[in-house]
Design a protein around this motif. Structure first.
Motif, short mmCIF file in Angstrom:
data_model
loop_
_atom_site.label_atom_id
_atom_site.label_comp_id
_atom_site.label_asym_id
_atom_site.label_seq_id
_atom_site.Cartn_x
_atom_site.Cartn_y
_atom_site.Cartn_z
N GLN A 261 0.87 -1.16 0.00
CA GLN A 261 0.00 0.00 0.00
C GLN A 261 0.92 1.22 0.00
O GLN A 261 1.92 1.24 0.72
CB GLN A 261 -0.87 0.02 1.26
N LEU A 262 0.59 2.22 -0.80
CA LEU A 262 1.40 3.43 -0.88
C LEU A 262 0.60 4.60 -0.33
O LEU A 262 -0.56 4.80 -0.71
CB LEU A 262 1.80 3.72 -2.33
N TYR A 263 1.23 5.35 0.56
CA TYR A 263 0.61 6.53 1.14
C TYR A 263 1.51 7.72 0.82
O TYR A 263 2.61 7.82 1.35
CB TYR A 263 0.44 6.37 2.66
N HIS A 264 1.03 8.59 -0.05
CA HIS A 264 1.81 9.74 -0.49
C HIS A 264 1.69 10.88 0.51
O HIS A 264 0.60 11.29 0.86
CB HIS A 264 1.38 10.17 -1.89
N ARG A 265 2.83 11.38 0.94
CA ARG A 265 2.92 12.51 1.85
C ARG A 265 3.72 13.60 1.13
O ARG A 265 4.41 13.32 0.16
CB ARG A 265 3.63 12.12 3.16
N PRO A 266 3.66 14.84 1.62
CA PRO A 266 4.40 15.91 0.93
C PRO A 266 5.90 15.63 0.79
O PRO A 266 6.50 15.94 -0.23
CB PRO A 266 4.14 17.14 1.80
N GLN A 267 6.54 15.07 1.81
CA GLN A 267 7.99 14.87 1.78
C GLN A 267 8.41 13.44 1.47
O GLN A 267 9.59 13.18 1.27
CB GLN A 267 8.59 15.28 3.13
N SER A 268 7.47 12.49 1.48
CA SER A 268 7.85 11.09 1.29
C SER A 268 6.64 10.26 0.87
O SER A 268 5.52 10.74 0.82
CB SER A 268 8.43 10.52 2.59
N VAL A 269 6.94 9.01 0.58
CA VAL A 269 5.91 8.01 0.31
C VAL A 269 6.10 6.92 1.35
O VAL A 269 7.21 6.43 1.55
CB VAL A 269 6.03 7.41 -1.11
N ILE A 270 5.02 6.54 2.00
CA ILE A 270 5.04 5.46 2.97
C ILE A 270 4.64 4.18 2.24
O ILE A 270 3.58 4.12 1.61
CB ILE A 270 4.06 5.71 4.14
N VAL A 271 5.51 3.18 2.28
CA VAL A 271 5.25 1.89 1.65
C VAL A 271 4.99 0.90 2.77
O VAL A 271 5.81 0.73 3.66
CB VAL A 271 6.45 1.43 0.78
N GLU A 272 3.83 0.25 2.71
CA GLU A 272 3.42 -0.65 3.80
C GLU A 272 2.97 -1.98 3.20
O GLU A 272 2.26 -2.00 2.20
CB GLU A 272 2.28 0.02 4.56
N PHE A 273 3.41 -3.08 3.82
CA PHE A 273 3.00 -4.41 3.34
C PHE A 273 3.10 -5.43 4.47
O PHE A 273 3.89 -5.27 5.39
CB PHE A 273 3.86 -4.84 2.14
N PRO A 274 2.29 -6.48 4.39
CA PRO A 274 2.35 -7.53 5.41
C PRO A 274 3.44 -8.54 5.08
O PRO A 274 3.79 -8.75 3.92
CB PRO A 274 0.97 -8.18 5.33
N ALA A 275 3.95 -9.16 6.13
CA ALA A 275 4.94 -10.24 5.97
C ALA A 275 4.95 -11.05 7.27
O ALA A 275 4.50 -10.57 8.31
CB ALA A 275 6.33 -9.69 5.69
N TYR A 276 5.45 -12.25 7.19
CA TYR A 276 5.63 -13.04 8.41
C TYR A 276 6.97 -12.68 9.05
O TYR A 276 7.93 -12.33 8.36
CB TYR A 276 5.56 -14.53 8.09
N SER A 277 7.02 -12.79 10.35
CA SER A 277 8.23 -12.41 11.09
C SER A 277 9.46 -13.20 10.65
O SER A 277 10.57 -12.69 10.73
CB SER A 277 8.00 -12.55 12.59
N SER A 278 9.27 -14.40 10.16
CA SER A 278 10.41 -15.19 9.69
C SER A 278 11.08 -14.56 8.47
O SER A 278 12.24 -14.86 8.16
CB SER A 278 9.98 -16.62 9.36
N ALA A 279 10.40 -13.67 7.77
CA ALA A 279 10.95 -13.02 6.58
C ALA A 279 11.75 -11.76 6.91
O ALA A 279 12.41 -11.20 6.03
CB ALA A 279 9.83 -12.67 5.61
N LEU A 280 11.72 -11.32 8.17
CA LEU A 280 12.40 -10.07 8.52
C LEU A 280 13.89 -10.06 8.19
O LEU A 280 14.38 -9.06 7.64
CB LEU A 280 12.18 -9.74 10.00
N PRO A 281 14.65 -11.11 8.47
CA PRO A 281 16.07 -11.08 8.10
C PRO A 281 16.28 -10.89 6.59
O PRO A 281 17.16 -10.13 6.17
CB PRO A 281 16.60 -12.42 8.57
#
Length: 80
Positions: free
Chosen positions: A38-58
């Motif tokens: 999901q993309l959230y456009h802000r004046p100074q940046s874009v926030i990129v958000e997505f789900p993942a399982y904790s095992s994928a963090l590394p």
């Protein structure tokens, strides 16, 4: 908590300036699992958000770093 064999389901958030958005999306596309950000456009940046399982963090952190993004900027929150 939502969890399964791959760990807890979390929401990952990364803020990037507009000129680096395409590079970040290409970086995330190289992960070994599909994402639907999901993309959230802000004046100074874009926030990129997505789900993942904790095992994928590394893998996510290593991939960000290998493409020149700071893994320390990755925000992690419970999916709920």
């Amino acid at each position: 908590l939502l969890s399964g064999a791959q760990g807890e389901l979390v929401t990952l958030t990364y803020a990037v300036d507009h000129k680096h958005l395409e590079d970040l999306l290409e970086t995330l596309a190289s992960l070994s699992f599909p994402i639907n950000p999901q993309l959230y456009h802000r004046p100074q940046s874009v926030i990129v958000e997505f789900p993942a399982y904790s095992s994928a963090l590394p893998e996510v952190r290593a991939t960000l770093e290998s493409f020149g993004f700071s893994p320390g900027e990755l925000k992690i929150a419970s999916a709920l």
